[in-house]
Design a protein around this motif. Structure first.
Motif, PDB file in Angstrom:
ATOM      1  N   LEU A 103      -0.627   3.386   1.389  1.00 31.25           N
ATOM      2  CA  LEU A 103      -1.050   4.213   2.521  1.00 31.25           C
ATOM      3  C   LEU A 103      -2.109   5.234   2.107  1.00 31.25           C
ATOM      4  O   LEU A 103      -3.147   5.376   2.763  1.00 31.25           O
ATOM      5  N   LEU A 104      -1.872   5.949   1.028  1.00 31.97           N
ATOM      6  CA  LEU A 104      -2.743   7.066   0.654  1.00 31.97           C
ATOM      7  C   LEU A 104      -4.015   6.646  -0.065  1.00 31.97           C
ATOM      8  O   LEU A 104      -4.969   7.418  -0.119  1.00 31.97           O
ATOM      9  N   THR A 105      -4.046   5.421  -0.620  1.00 32.69           N
ATOM     10  CA  THR A 105      -5.244   4.976  -1.331  1.00 32.69           C
ATOM     11  C   THR A 105      -6.008   3.877  -0.603  1.00 32.69           C
ATOM     12  O   THR A 105      -7.144   3.578  -0.976  1.00 32.69           O
ATOM     13  N   GLY A 106      -5.386   3.254   0.402  1.00 31.94           N
ATOM     14  CA  GLY A 106      -6.043   2.141   1.080  1.00 31.94           C
ATOM     15  C   GLY A 106      -6.152   0.911   0.197  1.00 31.94           C
ATOM     16  O   GLY A 106      -7.038   0.082   0.392  1.00 31.94           O
ATOM     17  N   SER A 107      -5.238   0.780  -0.762  1.00 34.77           N
ATOM     18  CA  SER A 107      -5.322  -0.305  -1.737  1.00 34.77           C
ATOM     19  C   SER A 107      -4.006  -1.058  -1.858  1.00 34.77           C
ATOM     20  O   SER A 107      -2.934  -0.485  -1.700  1.00 34.77           O
ATOM     21  N   TYR A 108      -4.116  -2.343  -2.193  1.00 36.70           N
ATOM     22  CA  TYR A 108      -2.923  -3.154  -2.410  1.00 36.70           C
ATOM     23  C   TYR A 108      -2.164  -2.686  -3.660  1.00 36.70           C
ATOM     24  O   TYR A 108      -2.771  -2.183  -4.612  1.00 36.70           O
ATOM     25  N   PRO A 109      -0.856  -2.895  -3.703  1.00 38.24           N
ATOM     26  CA  PRO A 109      -0.110  -2.614  -4.926  1.00 38.24           C
ATOM     27  C   PRO A 109      -0.669  -3.353  -6.141  1.00 38.24           C
ATOM     28  O   PRO A 109      -0.659  -2.834  -7.253  1.00 38.24           O
ATOM     29  N   GLY A 110      -1.187  -4.552  -5.907  1.00 35.89           N
ATOM     30  CA  GLY A 110      -1.759  -5.317  -7.005  1.00 35.89           C
ATOM     31  C   GLY A 110      -2.968  -4.645  -7.630  1.00 35.89           C
ATOM     32  O   GLY A 110      -3.277  -4.884  -8.800  1.00 35.89           O
ATOM     33  N   ARG A 111      -3.653  -3.813  -6.886  1.00 36.43           N
ATOM     34  CA  ARG A 111      -4.813  -3.093  -7.418  1.00 36.43           C
ATOM     35  C   ARG A 111      -4.376  -1.820  -8.141  1.00 36.43           C
ATOM     36  O   ARG A 111      -4.807  -1.548  -9.254  1.00 36.43           O
ATOM     37  N   THR A 112      -3.526  -1.016  -7.509  1.00 38.96           N
ATOM     38  CA  THR A 112      -3.127   0.262  -8.110  1.00 38.96           C
ATOM     39  C   THR A 112      -2.060   0.095  -9.183  1.00 38.96           C
ATOM     40  O   THR A 112      -1.858   0.987 -10.005  1.00 38.96           O
ATOM     41  N   LYS A 113      -1.350  -1.038  -9.158  1.00 44.75           N
ATOM     42  CA  LYS A 113      -0.226  -1.308 -10.051  1.00 44.75           C
ATOM     43  C   LYS A 113       0.934  -0.339  -9.815  1.00 44.75           C
ATOM     44  O   LYS A 113       1.756  -0.109 -10.712  1.00 44.75           O
ATOM     45  N   VAL A 114       1.014   0.204  -8.628  1.00 51.06           N
ATOM     46  CA  VAL A 114       2.172   1.006  -8.244  1.00 51.06           C
ATOM     47  C   VAL A 114       3.136   0.066  -7.522  1.00 51.06           C
ATOM     48  O   VAL A 114       2.915  -0.314  -6.379  1.00 51.06           O
ATOM     49  N   PHE A 115       4.193  -0.311  -8.226  1.00 54.12           N
ATOM     50  CA  PHE A 115       5.194  -1.228  -7.690  1.00 54.12           C
ATOM     51  C   PHE A 115       6.541  -0.519  -7.628  1.00 54.12           C
ATOM     52  O   PHE A 115       6.841   0.362  -8.430  1.00 54.12           O
ATOM     53  N   GLY A 116       7.372  -0.916  -6.667  1.00 52.46           N
ATOM     54  CA  GLY A 116       8.734  -0.423  -6.603  1.00 52.46           C
ATOM     55  C   GLY A 116       8.831   1.071  -6.333  1.00 52.46           C
ATOM     56  O   GLY A 116       8.017   1.660  -5.614  1.00 52.46           O
ATOM     57  N   ALA A 117       9.844   1.709  -6.936  1.00 46.54           N
ATOM     58  CA  ALA A 117      10.103   3.139  -6.750  1.00 46.54           C
ATOM     59  C   ALA A 117      10.081   3.823  -8.118  1.00 46.54           C
ATOM     60  O   ALA A 117      10.854   3.462  -8.995  1.00 46.54           O
ATOM     61  N   HIS A 118       9.206   4.788  -8.294  1.00 45.82           N
ATOM     62  CA  HIS A 118       9.047   5.463  -9.578  1.00 45.82           C
ATOM     63  C   HIS A 118      10.034   6.622  -9.695  1.00 45.82           C
ATOM     64  O   HIS A 118      10.218   7.386  -8.754  1.00 45.82           O
ATOM     65  N   SER A 348      -0.987  -0.716   6.655  1.00 51.11           N
ATOM     66  CA  SER A 348      -1.112   0.674   6.210  1.00 51.11           C
ATOM     67  C   SER A 348      -2.314   0.878   5.295  1.00 51.11           C
ATOM     68  O   SER A 348      -2.831   1.993   5.190  1.00 51.11           O
ATOM     69  N   ILE A 349      -2.794  -0.176   4.620  1.00 51.10           N
ATOM     70  CA  ILE A 349      -3.981  -0.013   3.770  1.00 51.10           C
ATOM     71  C   ILE A 349      -5.220   0.282   4.604  1.00 51.10           C
ATOM     72  O   ILE A 349      -6.223   0.779   4.073  1.00 51.10           O
ATOM     73  N   ASP A 350      -5.160   0.015   5.910  1.00 49.71           N
ATOM     74  CA  ASP A 350      -6.313   0.240   6.788  1.00 49.71           C
ATOM     75  C   ASP A 350      -6.378   1.666   7.333  1.00 49.71           C
ATOM     76  O   ASP A 350      -7.393   2.055   7.924  1.00 49.71           O
ATOM     77  N   ILE A 351      -5.321   2.439   7.141  1.00 43.94           N
ATOM     78  CA  ILE A 351      -5.292   3.791   7.704  1.00 43.94           C
ATOM     79  C   ILE A 351      -6.358   4.679   7.051  1.00 43.94           C
ATOM     80  O   ILE A 351      -7.095   5.402   7.741  1.00 43.94           O
ATOM     81  N   LEU A 352      -6.477   4.651   5.726  1.00 47.33           N
ATOM     82  CA  LEU A 352      -7.442   5.504   5.027  1.00 47.33           C
ATOM     83  C   LEU A 352      -8.879   5.236   5.466  1.00 47.33           C
ATOM     84  O   LEU A 352      -9.582   6.173   5.890  1.00 47.33           O
ATOM     85  N   PRO A 353      -9.387   4.005   5.380  1.00 48.38           N
ATOM     86  CA  PRO A 353     -10.778   3.788   5.795  1.00 48.38           C
ATOM     87  C   PRO A 353     -11.027   4.061   7.272  1.00 48.38           C
ATOM     88  O   PRO A 353     -12.122   4.485   7.650  1.00 48.38           O
ATOM     89  N   THR A 354     -10.006   3.851   8.089  1.00 44.69           N
ATOM     90  CA  THR A 354     -10.164   4.130   9.524  1.00 44.69           C
ATOM     91  C   THR A 354     -10.284   5.632   9.760  1.00 44.69           C
ATOM     92  O   THR A 354     -11.123   6.081  10.551  1.00 44.69           O
ATOM     93  N   ILE A 355      -9.466   6.425   9.082  1.00 46.84           N
ATOM     94  CA  ILE A 355      -9.564   7.877   9.193  1.00 46.84           C
ATOM     95  C   ILE A 355     -10.910   8.360   8.656  1.00 46.84           C
ATOM     96  O   ILE A 355     -11.544   9.255   9.234  1.00 46.84           O
ATOM     97  N   CYS A 356     -11.360   7.763   7.555  1.00 49.31           N
ATOM     98  CA  CYS A 356     -12.671   8.141   7.011  1.00 49.31           C
ATOM     99  C   CYS A 356     -13.771   7.902   8.036  1.00 49.31           C
ATOM    100  O   CYS A 356     -14.672   8.732   8.216  1.00 49.31           O
ATOM    101  N   LYS A 357     -13.714   6.777   8.725  1.00 43.23           N
ATOM    102  CA  LYS A 357     -14.724   6.472   9.745  1.00 43.23           C
ATOM    103  C   LYS A 357     -14.665   7.492  10.884  1.00 43.23           C
ATOM    104  O   LYS A 357     -15.699   8.030  11.317  1.00 43.23           O
TER     105      LYS A 357
END
Length: 478
Positions: A103-118, A348-357
């Motif tokens: 949500l906050l980065t507009g990126s897939y988990p596969g890109r950020t490597k943030v998986f699961g619950a930290h 949810s990955i679309d929220i960031l770029p949409t808000i930016c626009k």
């Protein structure tokens, strides 16, 4: 002879033709003032305020109008009447940290490597990926987060380090404490701390403190609105509830008549109303984008009467609809028709770029995966989703992809958990493992994922399998 009135004085122009210059000079202050006012108004209009509320472990049917709960949720209903309700909104992974990072980065988990619950002490989101707070802050926005961060608990990685100048709340989930029902000794190694503007103000959160969380977050959010009403702001309100352990404030305890989970949902509904009222009272409604996401993922079904109910298959921790499809309401009176619903699909990955626009904010310098979907949100005639597909993962495993129109969903072969026995009174129940073969669902006709249609639509399955393979190679191959 001509008299030109300026304020309470009259300028006498005896020879109009010879003194035309004086007339122009007399008008300059008004022309300049008009230009400044228009510029200021245009600038303010180009930077609408942004309010983003994000709940934790909610369920699709927790609130009316999406479901028909036995407790009242009038404030969410009011928001729906004032905005547009989205029934086909998705998250790419049905677990806390992964969902928040997306949500906050507009990126897939596969890109950020943030998986699961930290957990406590983990760095979480790599600073190379800009957050929504950081990109809006660069564009002159006042930024505030009040609630659960869960994207890093090391210096330099916490919310106040990642683009939020005002902050309060927890750095990770409220069950990561000594009161954990399954592993109290393990989680008790770290105190559950309450932070405020970069400082620990409660070193060890107790059960009594947990009953105050929703109220504290809400009060800080309303204060932030009032403090920043004269300049553009971004308010992020990621509630800890209804993630277990569920605690309701004193004023809501026993109010629902359905148990503590209903009490918690009524308090969260109250919180939505408090924020909506603050926006209205401060004259900000017309220029505020209000986004309410009813959950970061589906309900944690193992907790039974301390979890919500979804009409869809499975829940948190799976890529079935019960895990990744969540209710969404967006209110923006300038462009979104009130009281409407839509089944247009986006993520949810679309929220960031949409808000930016919408806010005329430059996109992050790092590459992102989301796309501007404002035309879909406002239901512009002929608008199409700009994606080819949306991927779904669980931990570091890609498990499926969906066509961007939301109709076709391909599950790759994978194991998944399904409920064996629901827990009672805050104690978890149990799951057992099932294995799913490569499966195609037609969500338009089968949103509950009951019938595999892969043999009936082999070309569609082949098309989605190719996209899944490409995604796997791009994001999951070292």
């Amino acid at each position: 002879m001509i008299f030109f009135k300026m304020g309470t004085k009259k300028i006498k122009l005896k020879k109009f033709r010879c003194n035309f210059t004086y007339l122009i000079l007399a008008l300059i202050p008004f022309a300049v003032l008009g230009c400044k006012t228009d510029t200021a108004n245009d600038s303010k209009a180009s930077k609408p305020n942004v309010v983003l509320i994000f709940l934790d472990d909610g369920a699709f049917d927790d609130f009316a109008p999406f479901g028909n709960p036995q407790y009242p949720t009038p404030n969410v209903e009011t928001l729906a009447e004032e905005g547009r309700s989205f029934y086909n909104f998705y998250v790419p992974q049905a677990v806390c940290s992964a969902s928040r990072a997306a949500l906050l980065t507009g990126s897939y988990p596969g890109r950020t490597k943030v998986f699961g619950a930290h957990g406590p002490g983990e760095p979480g989101l790599d600073p190379q990926f800009a957050t929504m707070g950081e990109v809006l802050q660069k564009n002159g926005y006042k930024t505030g987060i009040f609630g659960k961060w869960h994207l890093g608990d090391k210096p330099g990685h916490r919310s106040h380090d990642r683009g939020f100048e005002e902050s309060s709340g927890l750095m990770y989930s409220n069950d990561m404490w000594s009161g954990h029902p399954e592993n109290p000794e393990y989680w008790g190694k770290w105190p559950l701390q309450y932070w405020k503007n970069g400082e620990v103000v409660i070193d060890s959160v107790t059960a009594q403190h947990q009953t105050e969380l929703t109220k504290w977050y809400t009060q800080d959010a309303v204060s932030f609105i009032e403090k920043n009403k004269d300049e553009p702001f971004f308010l992020y309100l990621p509630h800890s509830m209804p993630h277990v352990p569920v605690f309701a404030g004193e004023k809501f305890q026993g109010k629902s008549g359905t148990g503590v989970y209903g009490d918690v949902m009524m308090e969260l509904d109250w919180s939505v109303g408090q924020v909506n009222d603050a926006i209205k009272k401060n004259g900000l409604e017309a220029n505020t984008l209000f986004v309410f996401i009813a959950s970061d993922n589906g309900p944690w079904l193992a907790y039974g009467d301390h979890a919500g109910i979804t009409r869809f298959r499975e829940g948190k921790g799976t890529i079935f609809e019960g895990g990744v499809r969540n209710p969404l309401i967006i209110k923006y009176p300038e462009e979104i028709k009130a009281g409407t619903i839509t089944r247009k699909t986006f993520s949810s990955i679309d929220i960031l770029p949409t808000i930016c626009k919408l806010t005329n904010t430059p996109l992050p310098e790092n590459e992102i995966d989301g796309k501007d979907v404002w035309d879909l949100i406002v239901d512009k005639p002929g608008a199409q989703n700009p994606h080819q597909y949306y991927p779904f993962s669980n931990d570091a495993n890609l498990q499926g992809v969906m066509s961007s129109d939301g109709r076709w969903k391909l599950h790759l072969r994978h194991p998944y958990r399904t409920l064996s026995k629901a827990g009672v009174g805050g104690a978890p129940g149990s799951y057992y493992q099932e294995d799913l073969d490569t499966t195609l669902y037609d969500l338009l006709h089968d949103p509950y994922e009951k019938g595999n249609v892969i043999d009936s639509y082999p070309e569609k399955a082949k098309e989605l399998l190719k996209l899944a393979t490409q995604h796997q190679e791009k994001f999951y191959t070292e």
